[in-house]
Design a protein around this motif. Sequence first.
Motif, PDB file in Angstrom:
ATOM      1  N   UNK A 146     -37.366  44.007  13.099  1.00  0.00           N
ATOM      2  CA  UNK A 146     -37.352  44.050  11.637  1.00  0.00           C
ATOM      3  C   UNK A 146     -37.198  42.664  11.020  1.00  0.00           C
ATOM      4  N   UNK A 147     -36.406  41.805  11.630  1.00  0.00           N
ATOM      5  CA  UNK A 147     -36.132  40.506  11.032  1.00  0.00           C
ATOM      6  C   UNK A 147     -37.237  39.471  11.255  1.00  0.00           C
ATOM      7  N   UNK A 148     -38.304  39.863  11.960  1.00  0.00           N
ATOM      8  CA  UNK A 148     -39.448  38.957  12.100  1.00  0.00           C
ATOM      9  C   UNK A 148     -40.162  38.748  10.773  1.00  0.00           C
ATOM     10  N   UNK A 149     -40.119  39.745   9.904  1.00  0.00           N
ATOM     11  CA  UNK A 149     -40.890  39.688   8.654  1.00  0.00           C
ATOM     12  C   UNK A 149     -40.048  39.305   7.446  1.00  0.00           C
ATOM     13  N   UNK A 193     -22.744  43.652   9.902  1.00  0.00           N
ATOM     14  CA  UNK A 193     -23.441  44.937   9.936  1.00  0.00           C
ATOM     15  C   UNK A 193     -24.952  44.744   9.981  1.00  0.00           C
ATOM     16  N   UNK A 194     -25.402  43.486   9.851  1.00  0.00           N
ATOM     17  CA  UNK A 194     -26.826  43.176   9.926  1.00  0.00           C
ATOM     18  C   UNK A 194     -27.170  42.592  11.289  1.00  0.00           C
ATOM     19  N   UNK A 195     -28.390  42.857  11.753  1.00  0.00           N
ATOM     20  CA  UNK A 195     -28.835  42.274  13.015  1.00  0.00           C
ATOM     21  C   UNK A 195     -28.937  40.746  12.879  1.00  0.00           C
ATOM     22  N   UNK A 196     -28.721  40.026  13.966  1.00  0.00           N
ATOM     23  CA  UNK A 196     -28.778  38.564  13.898  1.00  0.00           C
ATOM     24  C   UNK A 196     -30.208  38.039  13.808  1.00  0.00           C
ATOM     25  N   UNK A 197     -30.318  36.774  13.490  1.00  0.00           N
ATOM     26  CA  UNK A 197     -31.604  36.086  13.465  1.00  0.00           C
ATOM     27  C   UNK A 197     -32.187  36.089  14.886  1.00  0.00           C
ATOM     28  N   UNK A 250     -42.918  30.254  24.929  1.00  0.00           N
ATOM     29  CA  UNK A 250     -43.454  31.441  24.257  1.00  0.00           C
ATOM     30  C   UNK A 250     -43.306  32.672  25.145  1.00  0.00           C
ATOM     31  N   UNK A 251     -43.622  32.515  26.429  1.00  0.00           N
ATOM     32  CA  UNK A 251     -43.538  33.632  27.366  1.00  0.00           C
ATOM     33  C   UNK A 251     -42.093  34.091  27.527  1.00  0.00           C
ATOM     34  N   UNK A 252     -41.180  33.143  27.704  1.00  0.00           N
ATOM     35  CA  UNK A 252     -39.769  33.487  27.888  1.00  0.00           C
ATOM     36  C   UNK A 252     -39.192  34.130  26.626  1.00  0.00           C
ATOM     37  N   UNK A 253     -39.621  33.665  25.466  1.00  0.00           N
ATOM     38  CA  UNK A 253     -39.166  34.279  24.215  1.00  0.00           C
ATOM     39  C   UNK A 253     -39.725  35.686  24.056  1.00  0.00           C
ATOM     40  N   UNK A 254     -40.911  35.916  24.598  1.00  0.00           N
ATOM     41  CA  UNK A 254     -41.493  37.264  24.541  1.00  0.00           C
ATOM     42  C   UNK A 254     -40.743  38.227  25.448  1.00  0.00           C
ATOM     43  N   UNK A 255     -40.178  37.703  26.541  1.00  0.00           N
ATOM     44  CA  UNK A 255     -39.460  38.544  27.508  1.00  0.00           C
ATOM     45  C   UNK A 255     -38.073  38.950  27.046  1.00  0.00           C
ATOM     46  N   UNK A 256     -37.425  38.129  26.251  1.00  0.00           N
ATOM     47  CA  UNK A 256     -36.013  38.351  25.931  1.00  0.00           C
ATOM     48  C   UNK A 256     -35.821  39.576  25.031  1.00  0.00           C
ATOM     49  N   UNK A 257     -34.617  40.110  25.056  1.00  0.00           N
ATOM     50  CA  UNK A 257     -34.282  41.201  24.148  1.00  0.00           C
ATOM     51  C   UNK A 257     -34.380  40.701  22.704  1.00  0.00           C
ATOM     52  N   UNK A 258     -34.742  41.554  21.756  1.00  0.00           N
ATOM     53  CA  UNK A 258     -35.000  41.110  20.377  1.00  0.00           C
ATOM     54  C   UNK A 258     -33.851  40.349  19.730  1.00  0.00           C
ATOM     55  N   UNK A 259     -32.631  40.787  19.955  1.00  0.00           N
ATOM     56  CA  UNK A 259     -31.460  40.157  19.316  1.00  0.00           C
ATOM     57  C   UNK A 259     -30.463  39.718  20.389  1.00  0.00           C
ATOM     58  N   UNK A 260     -30.922  38.975  21.373  1.00  0.00           N
ATOM     59  CA  UNK A 260     -30.042  38.654  22.504  1.00  0.00           C
ATOM     60  C   UNK A 260     -28.920  37.690  22.137  1.00  0.00           C
ATOM     61  N   UNK A 261     -29.099  36.882  21.101  1.00  0.00           N
ATOM     62  CA  UNK A 261     -28.045  35.962  20.661  1.00  0.00           C
ATOM     63  C   UNK A 261     -27.342  36.567  19.451  1.00  0.00           C
ATOM     64  N   UNK A 262     -26.042  36.829  19.579  1.00  0.00           N
ATOM     65  CA  UNK A 262     -25.313  37.500  18.502  1.00  0.00           C
ATOM     66  C   UNK A 262     -25.167  36.604  17.273  1.00  0.00           C
ATOM     67  N   UNK A 263     -24.847  37.218  16.152  1.00  0.00           N
ATOM     68  CA  UNK A 263     -24.628  36.454  14.920  1.00  0.00           C
ATOM     69  C   UNK A 263     -23.497  35.446  15.076  1.00  0.00           C
TER      70      UNK A 263
END
Length: 388
Positions: free
Chosen positions: A22-25, A52-56, A250-263
Motif C-alpha cells: 500500500x505504501x508504494x503509491x 498503527x501505520x505500516x513503515x516506509x 533491485x533483485x534483493x529488494x524484490x525478495x525482501x518482505x514488504x515491511x521488513x524494517x520496522x518504523x
Amino acid sequence: MVFELKRIVRPKIYNLEPYRCARDDFTEGILLDANENAHGPTPVELSKSNLHRYPDPHQLEFKTAMTKYRNKTSSYINDPTVRPLTADNLCLGVGSDESIDAIIRACCVPGKEKILVLPPTYSMYSVCANINDIEVVQCPLTISDGSFQMDTEAVLTILKNDPLIKLVFVTSPGNPTGAKIKTCLIEKVLQNWDNGLVVVDEAYVDFCGGSTAPLVTKYPSLVTLQTLSKSFGLAGIRLGMTYATAELARILNAMKAPYNISSLASEYALKAVQEDNLKKMEATSKVINEEKMRLLKELTSLDYVDDQYVGGLDANFLLIRINGGDNALARKLYYQLATQSGVVVRFRGNELGCSGCLRITVGTHEENTHLIKYFKETLYKLAKEQLK
C-alpha cells in the motif's frame, strides 16, 4: 572476462516482481488502503505515535544519507573507475543475517550449488547455507604466520576446479580474528573469477576504515555487507545493509518482505546518519581503539598470556592466546571470569588457529579496568592451581 548477473542469480528470482504494498503509491491522506487500525496503537503511552501505520518500505532518506557518508569517507574518491554510491546500490535487512540468507537463496540452487567460506570466520554463513541445503566448501585463512589473511591462490584454485561454487564469503575485519583482509587480495579474486559473487562482510569496518562498499560500482560481482550494530551502537534495532550493483540491489529488494524494517528501526537508523551523530560515531570508534591498545598492553604483559596478540587490531575486540595455546586453562578462565567476577568474554579455542584464545570486546574505560583486575587475579589463581 564479462560478468553477467543473469548467469549467477536463479532465473525465477532474477525475474521476480516485487510485492507491491500500500505504501508504494501513497503515504499521506486519509489512509484507508492497508487495513490498518485507524484508532491508533493499543498501549496508551504510544497513542501519539504513528505505530498503527505500516513503515516506509523503501527508506530512501536513510539510504541516501548512508551512501553519501560512504562516498565522503571513501579512499576511492579520486578514482574515475569508481562511481559514487546511490540509494539504488543499497538493500536493507533485519541485521546482516537476513542479507546473508537472501544472497544465498538468490544465487544457489538447493541440493546442488555451493558457497566458499574462509575459516576461522562468522558461523552464520554455514548456518544459512545448511538451512537452504547448500554445501559449504572451506579454504582456511593463512594461519602459519598469524596474519589470518586470505590465501588468494588457494581460493582461485578451488573456484577454478569447482564451478558449482556461486558465493565466496570474506569477513573483513574477521571474526574472531580481528584482521582486515587486504583489499588488493579481494580485488585479485574479483578480477580472476566471474562465476559468482564475492561477499565482503564489513561489520567492524568503521574501527579501521577502508570499506570496499564504493567498489561495488567498479566490480559487478562484489557485494559488501555492513551493519549499524557495532560502531553505531544500534545492535537492538537489527539493521543491516547490503551494497551491490543497482541490478542486484533491485533483485534483493524484490525478495525482501514488504515491511521488513520496522518504523522504530527506520527512525533510529535515520537519526544515526545525521551529521552530528556520524561525528559521534567516529569519536566513539576512536575512543574504543585507544582503549583497545590499553587492554592489549595490560593483558599481554601478564604471565601466562602470549605477548603477541592473535590476528589483527582492526575491530572492537582483541583475540589473545593463553599460555601458548592452553585450551583447558583458557576455558577455565573464561568460565570463572563470568561466574565469579561478572566479566563475560568469549572462548574461541575451538576455532582454526585459535587454540587457547579468548575474544575480548573492548568496553568502557571502567569496564576495561574491571576486566584487567579480575583477569589477572583469576588467571594467576588458576595457573597456580594447575601447577600443583
